[in-house]
Scaffold this motif. Structure first.
Motif, PDB file in Angstrom:
ATOM      1  N   GLU A  88     -36.053  23.309-166.266  1.00 36.30           N
ATOM      2  CA  GLU A  88     -36.220  23.873-164.965  1.00 36.30           C
ATOM      3  C   GLU A  88     -34.889  23.817-164.092  1.00 36.30           C
ATOM      4  N   ASN A  89     -34.322  22.745-164.102  1.00 39.49           N
ATOM      5  CA  ASN A  89     -33.235  22.393-163.379  1.00 39.49           C
ATOM      6  C   ASN A  89     -31.711  23.177-163.638  1.00 39.49           C
ATOM      7  N   ILE A  90     -31.797  23.852-165.061  1.00 37.98           N
ATOM      8  CA  ILE A  90     -30.482  24.656-165.389  1.00 37.98           C
ATOM      9  C   ILE A  90     -31.012  26.163-165.322  1.00 37.98           C
ATOM     10  N   LYS A  91     -32.277  26.598-164.755  1.00 44.51           N
ATOM     11  CA  LYS A  91     -32.543  27.992-164.572  1.00 44.51           C
ATOM     12  C   LYS A  91     -31.416  28.704-163.524  1.00 44.51           C
ATOM     13  N   ILE A  92     -30.917  29.891-164.232  1.00 42.13           N
ATOM     14  CA  ILE A  92     -30.206  30.627-163.327  1.00 42.13           C
ATOM     15  C   ILE A  92     -30.633  32.027-163.037  1.00 42.13           C
ATOM     16  N   TYR A  93     -31.665  32.453-163.716  1.00 41.90           N
ATOM     17  CA  TYR A  93     -32.242  33.749-163.220  1.00 41.90           C
ATOM     18  C   TYR A  93     -33.929  33.549-163.350  1.00 41.90           C
ATOM     19  N   GLY A  94     -34.450  34.639-162.605  1.00 42.41           N
ATOM     20  CA  GLY A  94     -35.902  34.679-162.662  1.00 42.41           C
ATOM     21  C   GLY A  94     -36.882  33.751-161.800  1.00 42.41           C
ATOM     22  N   GLU A 125     -26.136  42.436-168.907  1.00 40.48           N
ATOM     23  CA  GLU A 125     -25.466  42.694-170.132  1.00 40.48           C
ATOM     24  C   GLU A 125     -26.032  42.108-171.314  1.00 40.48           C
ATOM     25  N   ILE A 126     -26.901  41.006-171.072  1.00 41.00           N
ATOM     26  CA  ILE A 126     -27.662  40.605-172.351  1.00 41.00           C
ATOM     27  C   ILE A 126     -29.229  41.189-172.001  1.00 41.00           C
ATOM     28  N   GLU A 127     -29.394  42.059-171.139  1.00 39.07           N
ATOM     29  CA  GLU A 127     -30.648  42.798-171.304  1.00 39.07           C
ATOM     30  C   GLU A 127     -31.868  41.806-170.918  1.00 39.07           C
ATOM     31  N   ALA A 128     -31.727  40.921-170.078  1.00 38.04           N
ATOM     32  CA  ALA A 128     -32.814  39.828-169.879  1.00 38.04           C
ATOM     33  C   ALA A 128     -33.277  40.124-168.559  1.00 38.04           C
ATOM     34  N   LYS A 141     -17.758  29.337-165.267  1.00 37.30           N
ATOM     35  CA  LYS A 141     -17.440  29.960-164.085  1.00 37.30           C
ATOM     36  C   LYS A 141     -17.813  31.456-164.076  1.00 37.30           C
ATOM     37  N   ASP A 142     -17.429  32.018-164.946  1.00 38.95           N
ATOM     38  CA  ASP A 142     -17.699  33.450-165.072  1.00 38.95           C
ATOM     39  C   ASP A 142     -18.964  33.906-165.082  1.00 38.95           C
ATOM     40  N   ILE A 143     -19.854  33.178-165.815  1.00 42.25           N
ATOM     41  CA  ILE A 143     -21.308  33.492-165.714  1.00 42.25           C
ATOM     42  C   ILE A 143     -21.941  33.121-164.437  1.00 42.25           C
ATOM     43  N   LEU A 144     -21.744  32.151-163.824  1.00 46.05           N
ATOM     44  CA  LEU A 144     -22.447  31.646-162.334  1.00 46.05           C
ATOM     45  C   LEU A 144     -21.659  32.498-161.339  1.00 46.05           C
ATOM     46  N   GLY A 145     -20.388  32.801-161.325  1.00 47.87           N
ATOM     47  CA  GLY A 145     -19.937  33.843-160.594  1.00 47.87           C
ATOM     48  C   GLY A 145     -20.492  35.309-160.257  1.00 47.87           C
ATOM     49  N   ASN A 146     -21.331  35.576-161.458  1.00 45.76           N
ATOM     50  CA  ASN A 146     -21.724  36.923-161.423  1.00 45.76           C
ATOM     51  C   ASN A 146     -23.088  36.970-162.293  1.00 45.76           C
ATOM     52  N   VAL A 147     -24.303  36.187-161.815  1.00 46.09           N
ATOM     53  CA  VAL A 147     -25.270  35.997-162.807  1.00 46.09           C
ATOM     54  C   VAL A 147     -26.052  37.180-163.220  1.00 46.09           C
ATOM     55  N   ILE A 148     -25.863  38.228-162.256  1.00 47.28           N
ATOM     56  CA  ILE A 148     -26.789  39.297-162.492  1.00 47.28           C
ATOM     57  C   ILE A 148     -25.985  40.339-163.207  1.00 47.28           C
TER      58      ILE A 148
END
Length: 481
Positions: free
Chosen positions: A475-481, A441-444, A429-436
């Motif tokens: 591919e189906n679990i990509k959250i960024y890029g 923070e992980i510098e990616a 919830k925390d990660i998908l709630g603010n993906v950017i």
């Protein structure tokens, strides 16, 4: 020999002290506006409660500080509206603000300068050394309007070192008084360099062989501090590797292991460390210790071994307040005395005031240790909402830092644009709630990031996706890029 590793990130400073390769102590400081013990503040008296001889003082923080009134501190005549300079004695807890005193001090490595006093006092470890005491009295250049406490470190220094530091501390003291008098703003006047300052004046000694630091500013500060100090002989190294110090030297894993309540002893016995609302409770077990030939010998050898490890764990985890130890039952008073003596000996270099009480009739040992700063758990863990606060989880901010370091480590071996992360589903919830925010923070930000949320995953996993088949699979679990 001791090695010290100092890692400064944007919002925190972490200091790890290793002795003969084993983690001995960890100091952590986060950037926040909360007052910490030893800091000096300008405040204004907001309220006085005569019945409890206490003044409440606005020091520019969220909660008013409180100060006990007594003639020996020359503060029993203050009135509402008076401006005061105070020192933080105890940090704020719960609804209670910080405890402060009007008797301020400016500490150094060899001496501590103290207001409302004009005497020369000596640490307990010096009190019996009459020759040194007489020498200091005859040669110290003490200002007439302050008191001085001569610290144990002064024994290994020269009178020139002592007088040079005393002059520097007195100049700082006068600047503090001037700023406190003329500044219109309430708040912090002096922090002594925070955790780094405490390290330099309290921790480093003749056994310290090396300091590794990742900040150019901290490097310069330490270099200036150790210059011309006759009792310090160490090498100072600036860490330039993109991989963090704590990751490169495996300190991160050692810190995370402190989350475990069970600590296994070399003999096969163990200790269990648990936190309750009021105190910490430590249980000693012989478990797999089968080295001795009788139950009594096994119990005694395990208790002795546990006593040393308990002191190490208390200092390493920065546990404070009341600590109760349930040793394995020992009938012999002589053996009990040896266990207590072993425990006291293990605390001899502890910089916090620690009192070890004798065994009770129930075979329990109580320790009272002064609280200063948070325990290691407070920095690493959060309450877990999924178990209604009954369990703990690693803070996501802390975990993000670990993931970032792992990505940097992998980047040394491969060139890649796609990264797959496995992480416990409690963070979904925390990660998908603010993906950017997570990606930043992980510098990616320059990567394509794929995340698998897995139930009951104890740690995390990071892997570079180097082949098209791997990328297609996730591919189906990509959250960024």
């Amino acid at each position: 020999m001791e090695e010290i590793f100092i890692e400064r990130e944007k919002d925190s400073l972490r200091i790890a002290i290793k002795e003969n390769g084993s983690l001995k102590e960890c100091l952590i400081e986060e950037d926040n506006s909360e007052p910490s013990p030893g800091e000096l503040y300008k405040g204004v008296v907001k309220n006085i409660v005569a019945s409890i001889k206490c003044a409440f003082i606005d020091i520019g923080c969220k909660k008013n500080a409180y100060m006990l009134l007594h003639h020996k501190f020359d503060n029993d005549k203050i009135k509402v509206g008076d401006e005061v300079i105070v020192e933080i004695m105890k940090e704020a807890t719960g609804e209670k603000g910080a405890k402060v005193t009007s008797q301020i001090s400016v500490p150094g490595r060899y001496v501590i300068l103290i207001s409302h006093n004009n005497k020369i006092n000596f640490s307990k470890k010096i009190e019996g050394n009459t020759q040194f005491i007489e020498y200091v009295h005859e040669n110290i250049n003490k200002p007439s309007d302050v008191g001085v406490m001569v610290r144990t470190n002064a024994l290994n220094s020269t009178i020139e070192d002592i007088n040079r530091e005393l002059e520097e501390l007195y100049d700082s003291y006068l600047r503090i008084l001037k700023q406190g008098k003329h500044s219109l703003k309430l708040g912090l006047l002096y922090n002594g360099g925070g955790a780094l300052g405490r390290l330099l004046i309290d921790v480093i000694n003749e056994d310290t062989s090396k300091i590794i630091v990742n900040s150019q500013e901290d490097y310069g500060h330490i270099e200036r501090f150790i210059k011309n100090k006759s009792d310090i002989n160490l090498s100072l190294e600036l860490h330039k590797d993109p991989q963090s110090i704590f990751s490169l030297y495996n300190i991160e894993k050692e810190l995370l292991s402190l989350r475990n309540s069970k600590v296994v002893l070399p003999s096969g016995g163990n200790i269990i460390i648990e936190k309750t609302e009021a105190m910490y409770v430590i249980d000693v077990n012989s478990s797999k210790n089968t080295k001795e030939t009788s139950i009594d010998k096994t119990a005694f050898s395990t208790d002795l071994e546990a006593a040393k490890e308990i002191a190490r764990q208390i200092m390493l985890r920065n546990l404070g307040g009341i600590i109760v130890i349930d040793f394995i039952d020992i009938e012999s008073n002589e053996k009990r005395k040896r266990i207590i003596q072993t425990l006291k000996e293990a605390f001899k270099n502890d910089k916090k005031k620690t009192i070890v009480y004798p065994f009770t009739q129930l075979n329990l040992v109580q320790i009272a240790r002064k609280r200063r700063g948070k325990s290691i758990y407070d920095y690493i863990e959060d309450d877990c909402s999924l178990c209604r606060g009954k369990g703990k989880k690693i803070k996501l901010t802390y975990l993000n830092n670990l993931i970032k370091n792992e990505i940097i480590k992998i980047s040394k071996e491969y060139e890649f644009k796609d990264i797959h992360i496995e992480i416990d589903e409690i963070y979904k919830k925390d990660i998908l709630g603010n993906v950017i925010e997570f990606i930043n923070e992980i510098e990616a930000l320059d990567k394509r990031v794929y995340v698998s949320f897995i139930s009951n995953l104890e740690y995390f996993k990071v892997e570079a996706l180097l082949f098209a088949s791997q990328i297609k699979k996730f591919e189906n679990i990509k959250i960024y890029g």
